[in-house]
Design an enzyme around this catalytic site. Sequence first.
Site, PDB file in Angstrom:
ATOM      1  N   HIS A 258      17.433 -36.371  27.473  1.00 55.65           N
ATOM      2  CA  HIS A 258      18.506 -36.007  26.434  1.00 55.65           C
ATOM      3  C   HIS A 258      19.021 -37.393  25.765  1.00 55.65           C
ATOM      4  O   HIS A 258      19.093 -38.489  26.436  1.00 55.65           O
ATOM      5  CB  HIS A 258      19.737 -35.289  27.027  1.00 55.65           C
ATOM      6  N   ASP A 309      17.408 -26.452  27.719  1.00 54.62           N
ATOM      7  CA  ASP A 309      16.164 -25.652  27.623  1.00 54.62           C
ATOM      8  C   ASP A 309      15.503 -25.467  28.843  1.00 54.62           C
ATOM      9  O   ASP A 309      14.751 -24.585  28.897  1.00 54.62           O
ATOM     10  CB  ASP A 309      15.322 -26.672  26.551  1.00 54.62           C
TER      11      ASP A 309
END
Length: 374
Positions: A258, A309
């Site tokens: 991320h 996700d």
Amino acid sequence: MPIAGAGLEGVVATTSSICYIDGEAGVLSYNGYNIHTLAENATFEEVIYLLWHGKLPTAPQLIELKLSLASERAIPSEVAAFLKSVPQGSPMDVLRTAVSMLSLYDPLARDNSIAASTKKASKLMSQVSTLVTSFDRLRKGQEPVQGDPSLSYAANFLYTLSGKKPNALMERVFDIALILHADHELNASTFAARVTAATLSDIHSAVTSAIGALKGPLHGGANEDVIRMLLATGSPDDAVEKVRSDLANKVKIPGFGHRVYRVLDPRAVHLRKLSEELGRGTGHLDLYEKSARVEEVIKREKDLNANVDFYSASTYYSLGIPVDLFTPIFAVSRMSGWTAHILEQYRNNRLIRPRADYTGEPDGQPWIPIESRA
Ligand SMILES: CC(C)(COP(=O)(O)OP(=O)(O)OC[C@H]1O[C@@H](n2cnc3c(N)ncnc32)[C@H](O)[C@@H]1OP(=O)(O)O)[C@@H](O)C(=O)NCCC(=O)NCCS
């Protein structure tokens, strides 16, 4: 002029009172409400209200919001005909085009006042669900299902997708998934939406920009890649082997890493739990178990954390949602955050227009006649 890091990493591009992230501590909150508090207590409709108004709704305000969401679900017949005409289309491409098309039939299309944009935001929030579920049914040769105003946003989505009312667990799991995906500060798609809104273009254009940005595999498209990776491997050992070989070949593993979080994405905590709970109830526990092994190996060997996700993929699969609708569902949820940010941008607007550090040939090159060019 100082140059921002590649990909604008670490650049603070605006002020916003909608969403707070502390990437070092793994904190995410919407208007001051921690994501864990919201996941445990809120409904998606309360979160929509919170993002749009900066405070939780009172009981009458919530009823009003639910009524307006339920009453605005219909899509123009021309857009319905378009959905029917592209059965082989990728759902994200169809959604991007259909959202853009909605503006052609919206009586407020040319009114970009805050009042009209607020109304259009509410309508988009309702219609985006209809677009995704109707398209899926039409491409399967089924008729779209009329929404049921007595159902929650989450339950109505699942109902209009499958034609069956979801049980309480499915509804709650999907509701939490919508809450967790609703907003995330200046992520790529929200930034795209704000850049478009900052030119004082209309809300449909801004949301269309956002959908285009969300589609990419580095952003919302990752959840579809995750499930494809999980389904393409047999046992948890096979999945681990595949991931190890990808890592050795410098292939990015979808659902990991991320830009902002340096610790576990707080949304993944809930999705991991939901994936297990739902997997147990629907016979897809193998996907959860595979995911957990992959997560453990990538953390141990690369110190990379799962992002939103990773476990949303197995969660949606266990809900019986077709794989190529995973990213459109992300768009359905994020419509709440996008529209909140677009309205915030309109309220305090300045054109977003950064600079580039030029690295090409110097100015003043002599003109070369076409016949002399190499
Ligand atoms: C999300 C993402 C785009 C962030 O990108 P970024 O901030 O530009 O980070 P970088 O790509 O520079 O990665 C930093 C380092 O971590 C590694 N890394 C990051 N994500 C990785 C992943 N998913 N798999 C393997 N390695 C990864 C990079 O190879 C890089 O290592 P290096 O410094 O040795 O070269 C990136 O982590 C990614 O591509 N993840 C997979 C797609 C995904 O899940 N997207 C959804 C995000 S919510």
